[in-house]
Design a protein around this motif. Structure first.
Motif, PDB file in Angstrom:
ATOM      1  N   GLN A  14      40.394  49.862 -48.864  1.00  0.00           N
ATOM      2  CA  GLN A  14      40.653  48.981 -47.711  1.00  0.00           C
ATOM      3  C   GLN A  14      40.793  49.779 -46.410  1.00  0.00           C
ATOM      4  O   GLN A  14      40.185  49.460 -45.390  1.00  0.00           O
ATOM      5  N   ILE A  18      38.554  49.839 -42.939  1.00  0.00           N
ATOM      6  CA  ILE A  18      39.134  49.609 -41.604  1.00  0.00           C
ATOM      7  C   ILE A  18      38.717  50.736 -40.665  1.00  0.00           C
ATOM      8  O   ILE A  18      38.238  50.507 -39.548  1.00  0.00           O
ATOM      9  N   GLY A 122      47.274  50.233 -42.545  1.00  0.00           N
ATOM     10  CA  GLY A 122      46.740  49.132 -43.351  1.00  0.00           C
ATOM     11  C   GLY A 122      47.764  48.839 -44.429  1.00  0.00           C
ATOM     12  O   GLY A 122      47.809  49.547 -45.439  1.00  0.00           O
ATOM     13  N   ASN A 125      52.750  43.964 -45.004  1.00  0.00           N
ATOM     14  CA  ASN A 125      53.261  43.420 -43.734  1.00  0.00           C
ATOM     15  C   ASN A 125      54.546  44.107 -43.277  1.00  0.00           C
ATOM     16  O   ASN A 125      55.030  43.841 -42.187  1.00  0.00           O
ATOM     17  N   LEU A 151      47.283  46.774 -39.118  1.00  0.00           N
ATOM     18  CA  LEU A 151      46.580  45.633 -39.716  1.00  0.00           C
ATOM     19  C   LEU A 151      47.270  45.268 -41.027  1.00  0.00           C
ATOM     20  O   LEU A 151      47.514  46.122 -41.864  1.00  0.00           O
ATOM     21  N   VAL A 152      47.589  43.983 -41.151  1.00  0.00           N
ATOM     22  CA  VAL A 152      48.394  43.533 -42.286  1.00  0.00           C
ATOM     23  C   VAL A 152      47.848  42.236 -42.880  1.00  0.00           C
ATOM     24  O   VAL A 152      46.942  41.624 -42.323  1.00  0.00           O
ATOM     25  N   ASP A 153      48.453  41.829 -43.975  1.00  0.00           N
ATOM     26  CA  ASP A 153      48.177  40.526 -44.574  1.00  0.00           C
ATOM     27  C   ASP A 153      48.912  39.480 -43.723  1.00  0.00           C
ATOM     28  O   ASP A 153      50.133  39.545 -43.574  1.00  0.00           O
ATOM     29  N   ARG A 154      48.179  38.532 -43.156  1.00  0.00           N
ATOM     30  CA  ARG A 154      48.811  37.547 -42.234  1.00  0.00           C
ATOM     31  C   ARG A 154      49.382  36.333 -42.965  1.00  0.00           C
ATOM     32  O   ARG A 154      49.914  35.429 -42.348  1.00  0.00           O
ATOM     33  N   VAL A 185      44.460  42.909 -45.904  1.00  0.00           N
ATOM     34  CA  VAL A 185      43.929  42.625 -44.561  1.00  0.00           C
ATOM     35  C   VAL A 185      42.660  41.780 -44.737  1.00  0.00           C
ATOM     36  O   VAL A 185      41.839  42.059 -45.613  1.00  0.00           O
ATOM     37  N   SER A 186      42.514  40.756 -43.908  1.00  0.00           N
ATOM     38  CA  SER A 186      41.379  39.843 -44.085  1.00  0.00           C
ATOM     39  C   SER A 186      40.056  40.535 -43.744  1.00  0.00           C
ATOM     40  O   SER A 186      40.017  41.482 -42.939  1.00  0.00           O
ATOM     41  N   GLU A 189      39.307  40.624 -40.031  1.00  0.00           N
ATOM     42  CA  GLU A 189      40.053  41.639 -39.251  1.00  0.00           C
ATOM     43  C   GLU A 189      39.516  43.042 -39.505  1.00  0.00           C
ATOM     44  O   GLU A 189      39.493  43.886 -38.610  1.00  0.00           O
TER      45      GLU A 189
END
Ligand SMILES: Cc1cc2nc3c(=O)[nH]c(=O)nc-3n(C[C@H](O)[C@H](O)[C@H](O)COP(=O)(O)O)c2cc1C
Length: 300
Positions: A14, A18, A122, A125, A151-154, A185-186, A189
């Motif tokens: 991941q 990114i 990354g 959250n 950047l995180v899981d929203r 992370v989506s 994003e």
């Protein structure tokens, strides 16, 4: 010619994705030369994780105890860099063991001194206090932190707990049971991370990083959720007690890690919903204080 060093470690790929997207605007520029360095452990952590390895990583992660890493090549060590982009993930509210181990190595001393650094996180959250620890690591190396992107899981906290467990223990970044959202992370994003590369490139070319963080913030590089910050702080206090206790339990470590596993389950599923309700009740009275503090976490 500008020399940029991109350092990272990633188990699932991941963070690699990114950083690949983020550095696109830099790698497509003829005047910028990018060197990549992937941190490699002497003894690799498993991926997918199993339960015992996952909890066994807790005390050393939290206490920031370094492990042995493979030496970077001389080509990496001998260059002077105009910018370092350091990607890292959070393990147990701290920079992950591979990244912490590298930053505490003699190799890092050689590379980081007086060099501008942008951190790219990354994580699930909960990263705010890990970044505070990162600031100390970078200051020990006499590096200059000039930017931070997280950047995180929203998704809501408890959903991200369920989905990350599925991801970490299966190795697959897929929809758990076909009904939960994808973990981490989506995809959008990750793809859009190149927008950060554009402003980084401008600062690099102008040799001026003074306004970089403000520019990154305009692009939503950092989102602070007050409840998560509160949980991060509270969990740091508890993890400190647990890690110092377990690290000394040479013969019964395995047993105590199992107890910690139960504690963590209770903390996430029983205690944190109560903390959340209390947080909502007291929020109107402390909103200004929280807003001020959170503004600080967005800065460097
Ligand atoms: C042992 C372990 C502990 C973790 N602890 C945290 C944490 O405290 N906070 C957080 O936001 N994410 C946490 N994560 C998620 C990671 O930060 C990261 O998002 C995930 O491992 C994917 O990273 P990768 O690029 O290495 O695959 C943890 C992951 C692992 C494996």
């Amino acid at each position: 010619m500008k020399n940029v060093l991109v350092i990272h470690y990633s188990q699932s790929g991941q963070l690699t994705e990114i950083l690949d997207n983020l550095t696109l605007p830099l790698s497509s520029d003829d005047e910028i030369n990018i060197t990549h360095y992937t941190i490699e452990m002497e003894k690799e952590f498993p991926f997918p994780w199993n339960k015992s390895a996952f909890f066994n990583a807790f005390p050393e992660s939290f206490l920031q105890i370094p492990a042995a890493i493979k030496a970077p090549s001389n080509t990496i060590l001998e260059k002077q860099y105009d910018l370092i982009i350091l990607g890292y993930q959070v393990w147990y509210l701290s920079p992950s063991i591979p990244v912490n181990s590298f930053l505490k190595s003699t190799f890092a001393k050689q590379i980081f001194k007086s060099t501008p650094v942008i951190t790219v996180i990354g994580a699930r959250n909960m990263w705010v206090k890990a970044q505070e620890k990162m600031k100390v690591l970078l200051s020990d190396l006499e590096a200059n932190l000039v930017g931070n992107i997280a950047l995180v899981d929203r998704n809501i906290n408890h959903v991200s707990v369920v989905t990350i467990v599925h991801w970490m223990f299966s190795g697959e970044k897929t929809k758990y049971l076909g009904i939960f959202p994808k973990p981490g992370v989506s995809e959008s994003e990750i793809k859009n991370a190149s927008k950060f590369g554009n402003v980084i490139k401008q600062s690099l070319k102008n040799k001026n990083f003074n306004n970089l963080q403000d520019e990154l913030l305009k692009l939503d590089a950092v989102e602070i959720r007050p409840f998560l910050v509160e949980m991060d702080k509270k969990a740091n206090k508890m993890f400190k007690i647990w890690s110092n206790f377990i690290i000394n339990k040479k013969n019964s470590r395995e047993f105590w890690l199992k107890v910690f596993n139960v504690y963590l389950w209770v903390a996430i599923w029983l205690i944190s919903p109560i903390v959340f309700i209390l947080h909502l009740l007291k929020y109107p009275f402390i909103a200004t204080k929280i807003a001020k503090e959170n503004a600080l976490y967005k800065k460097l």
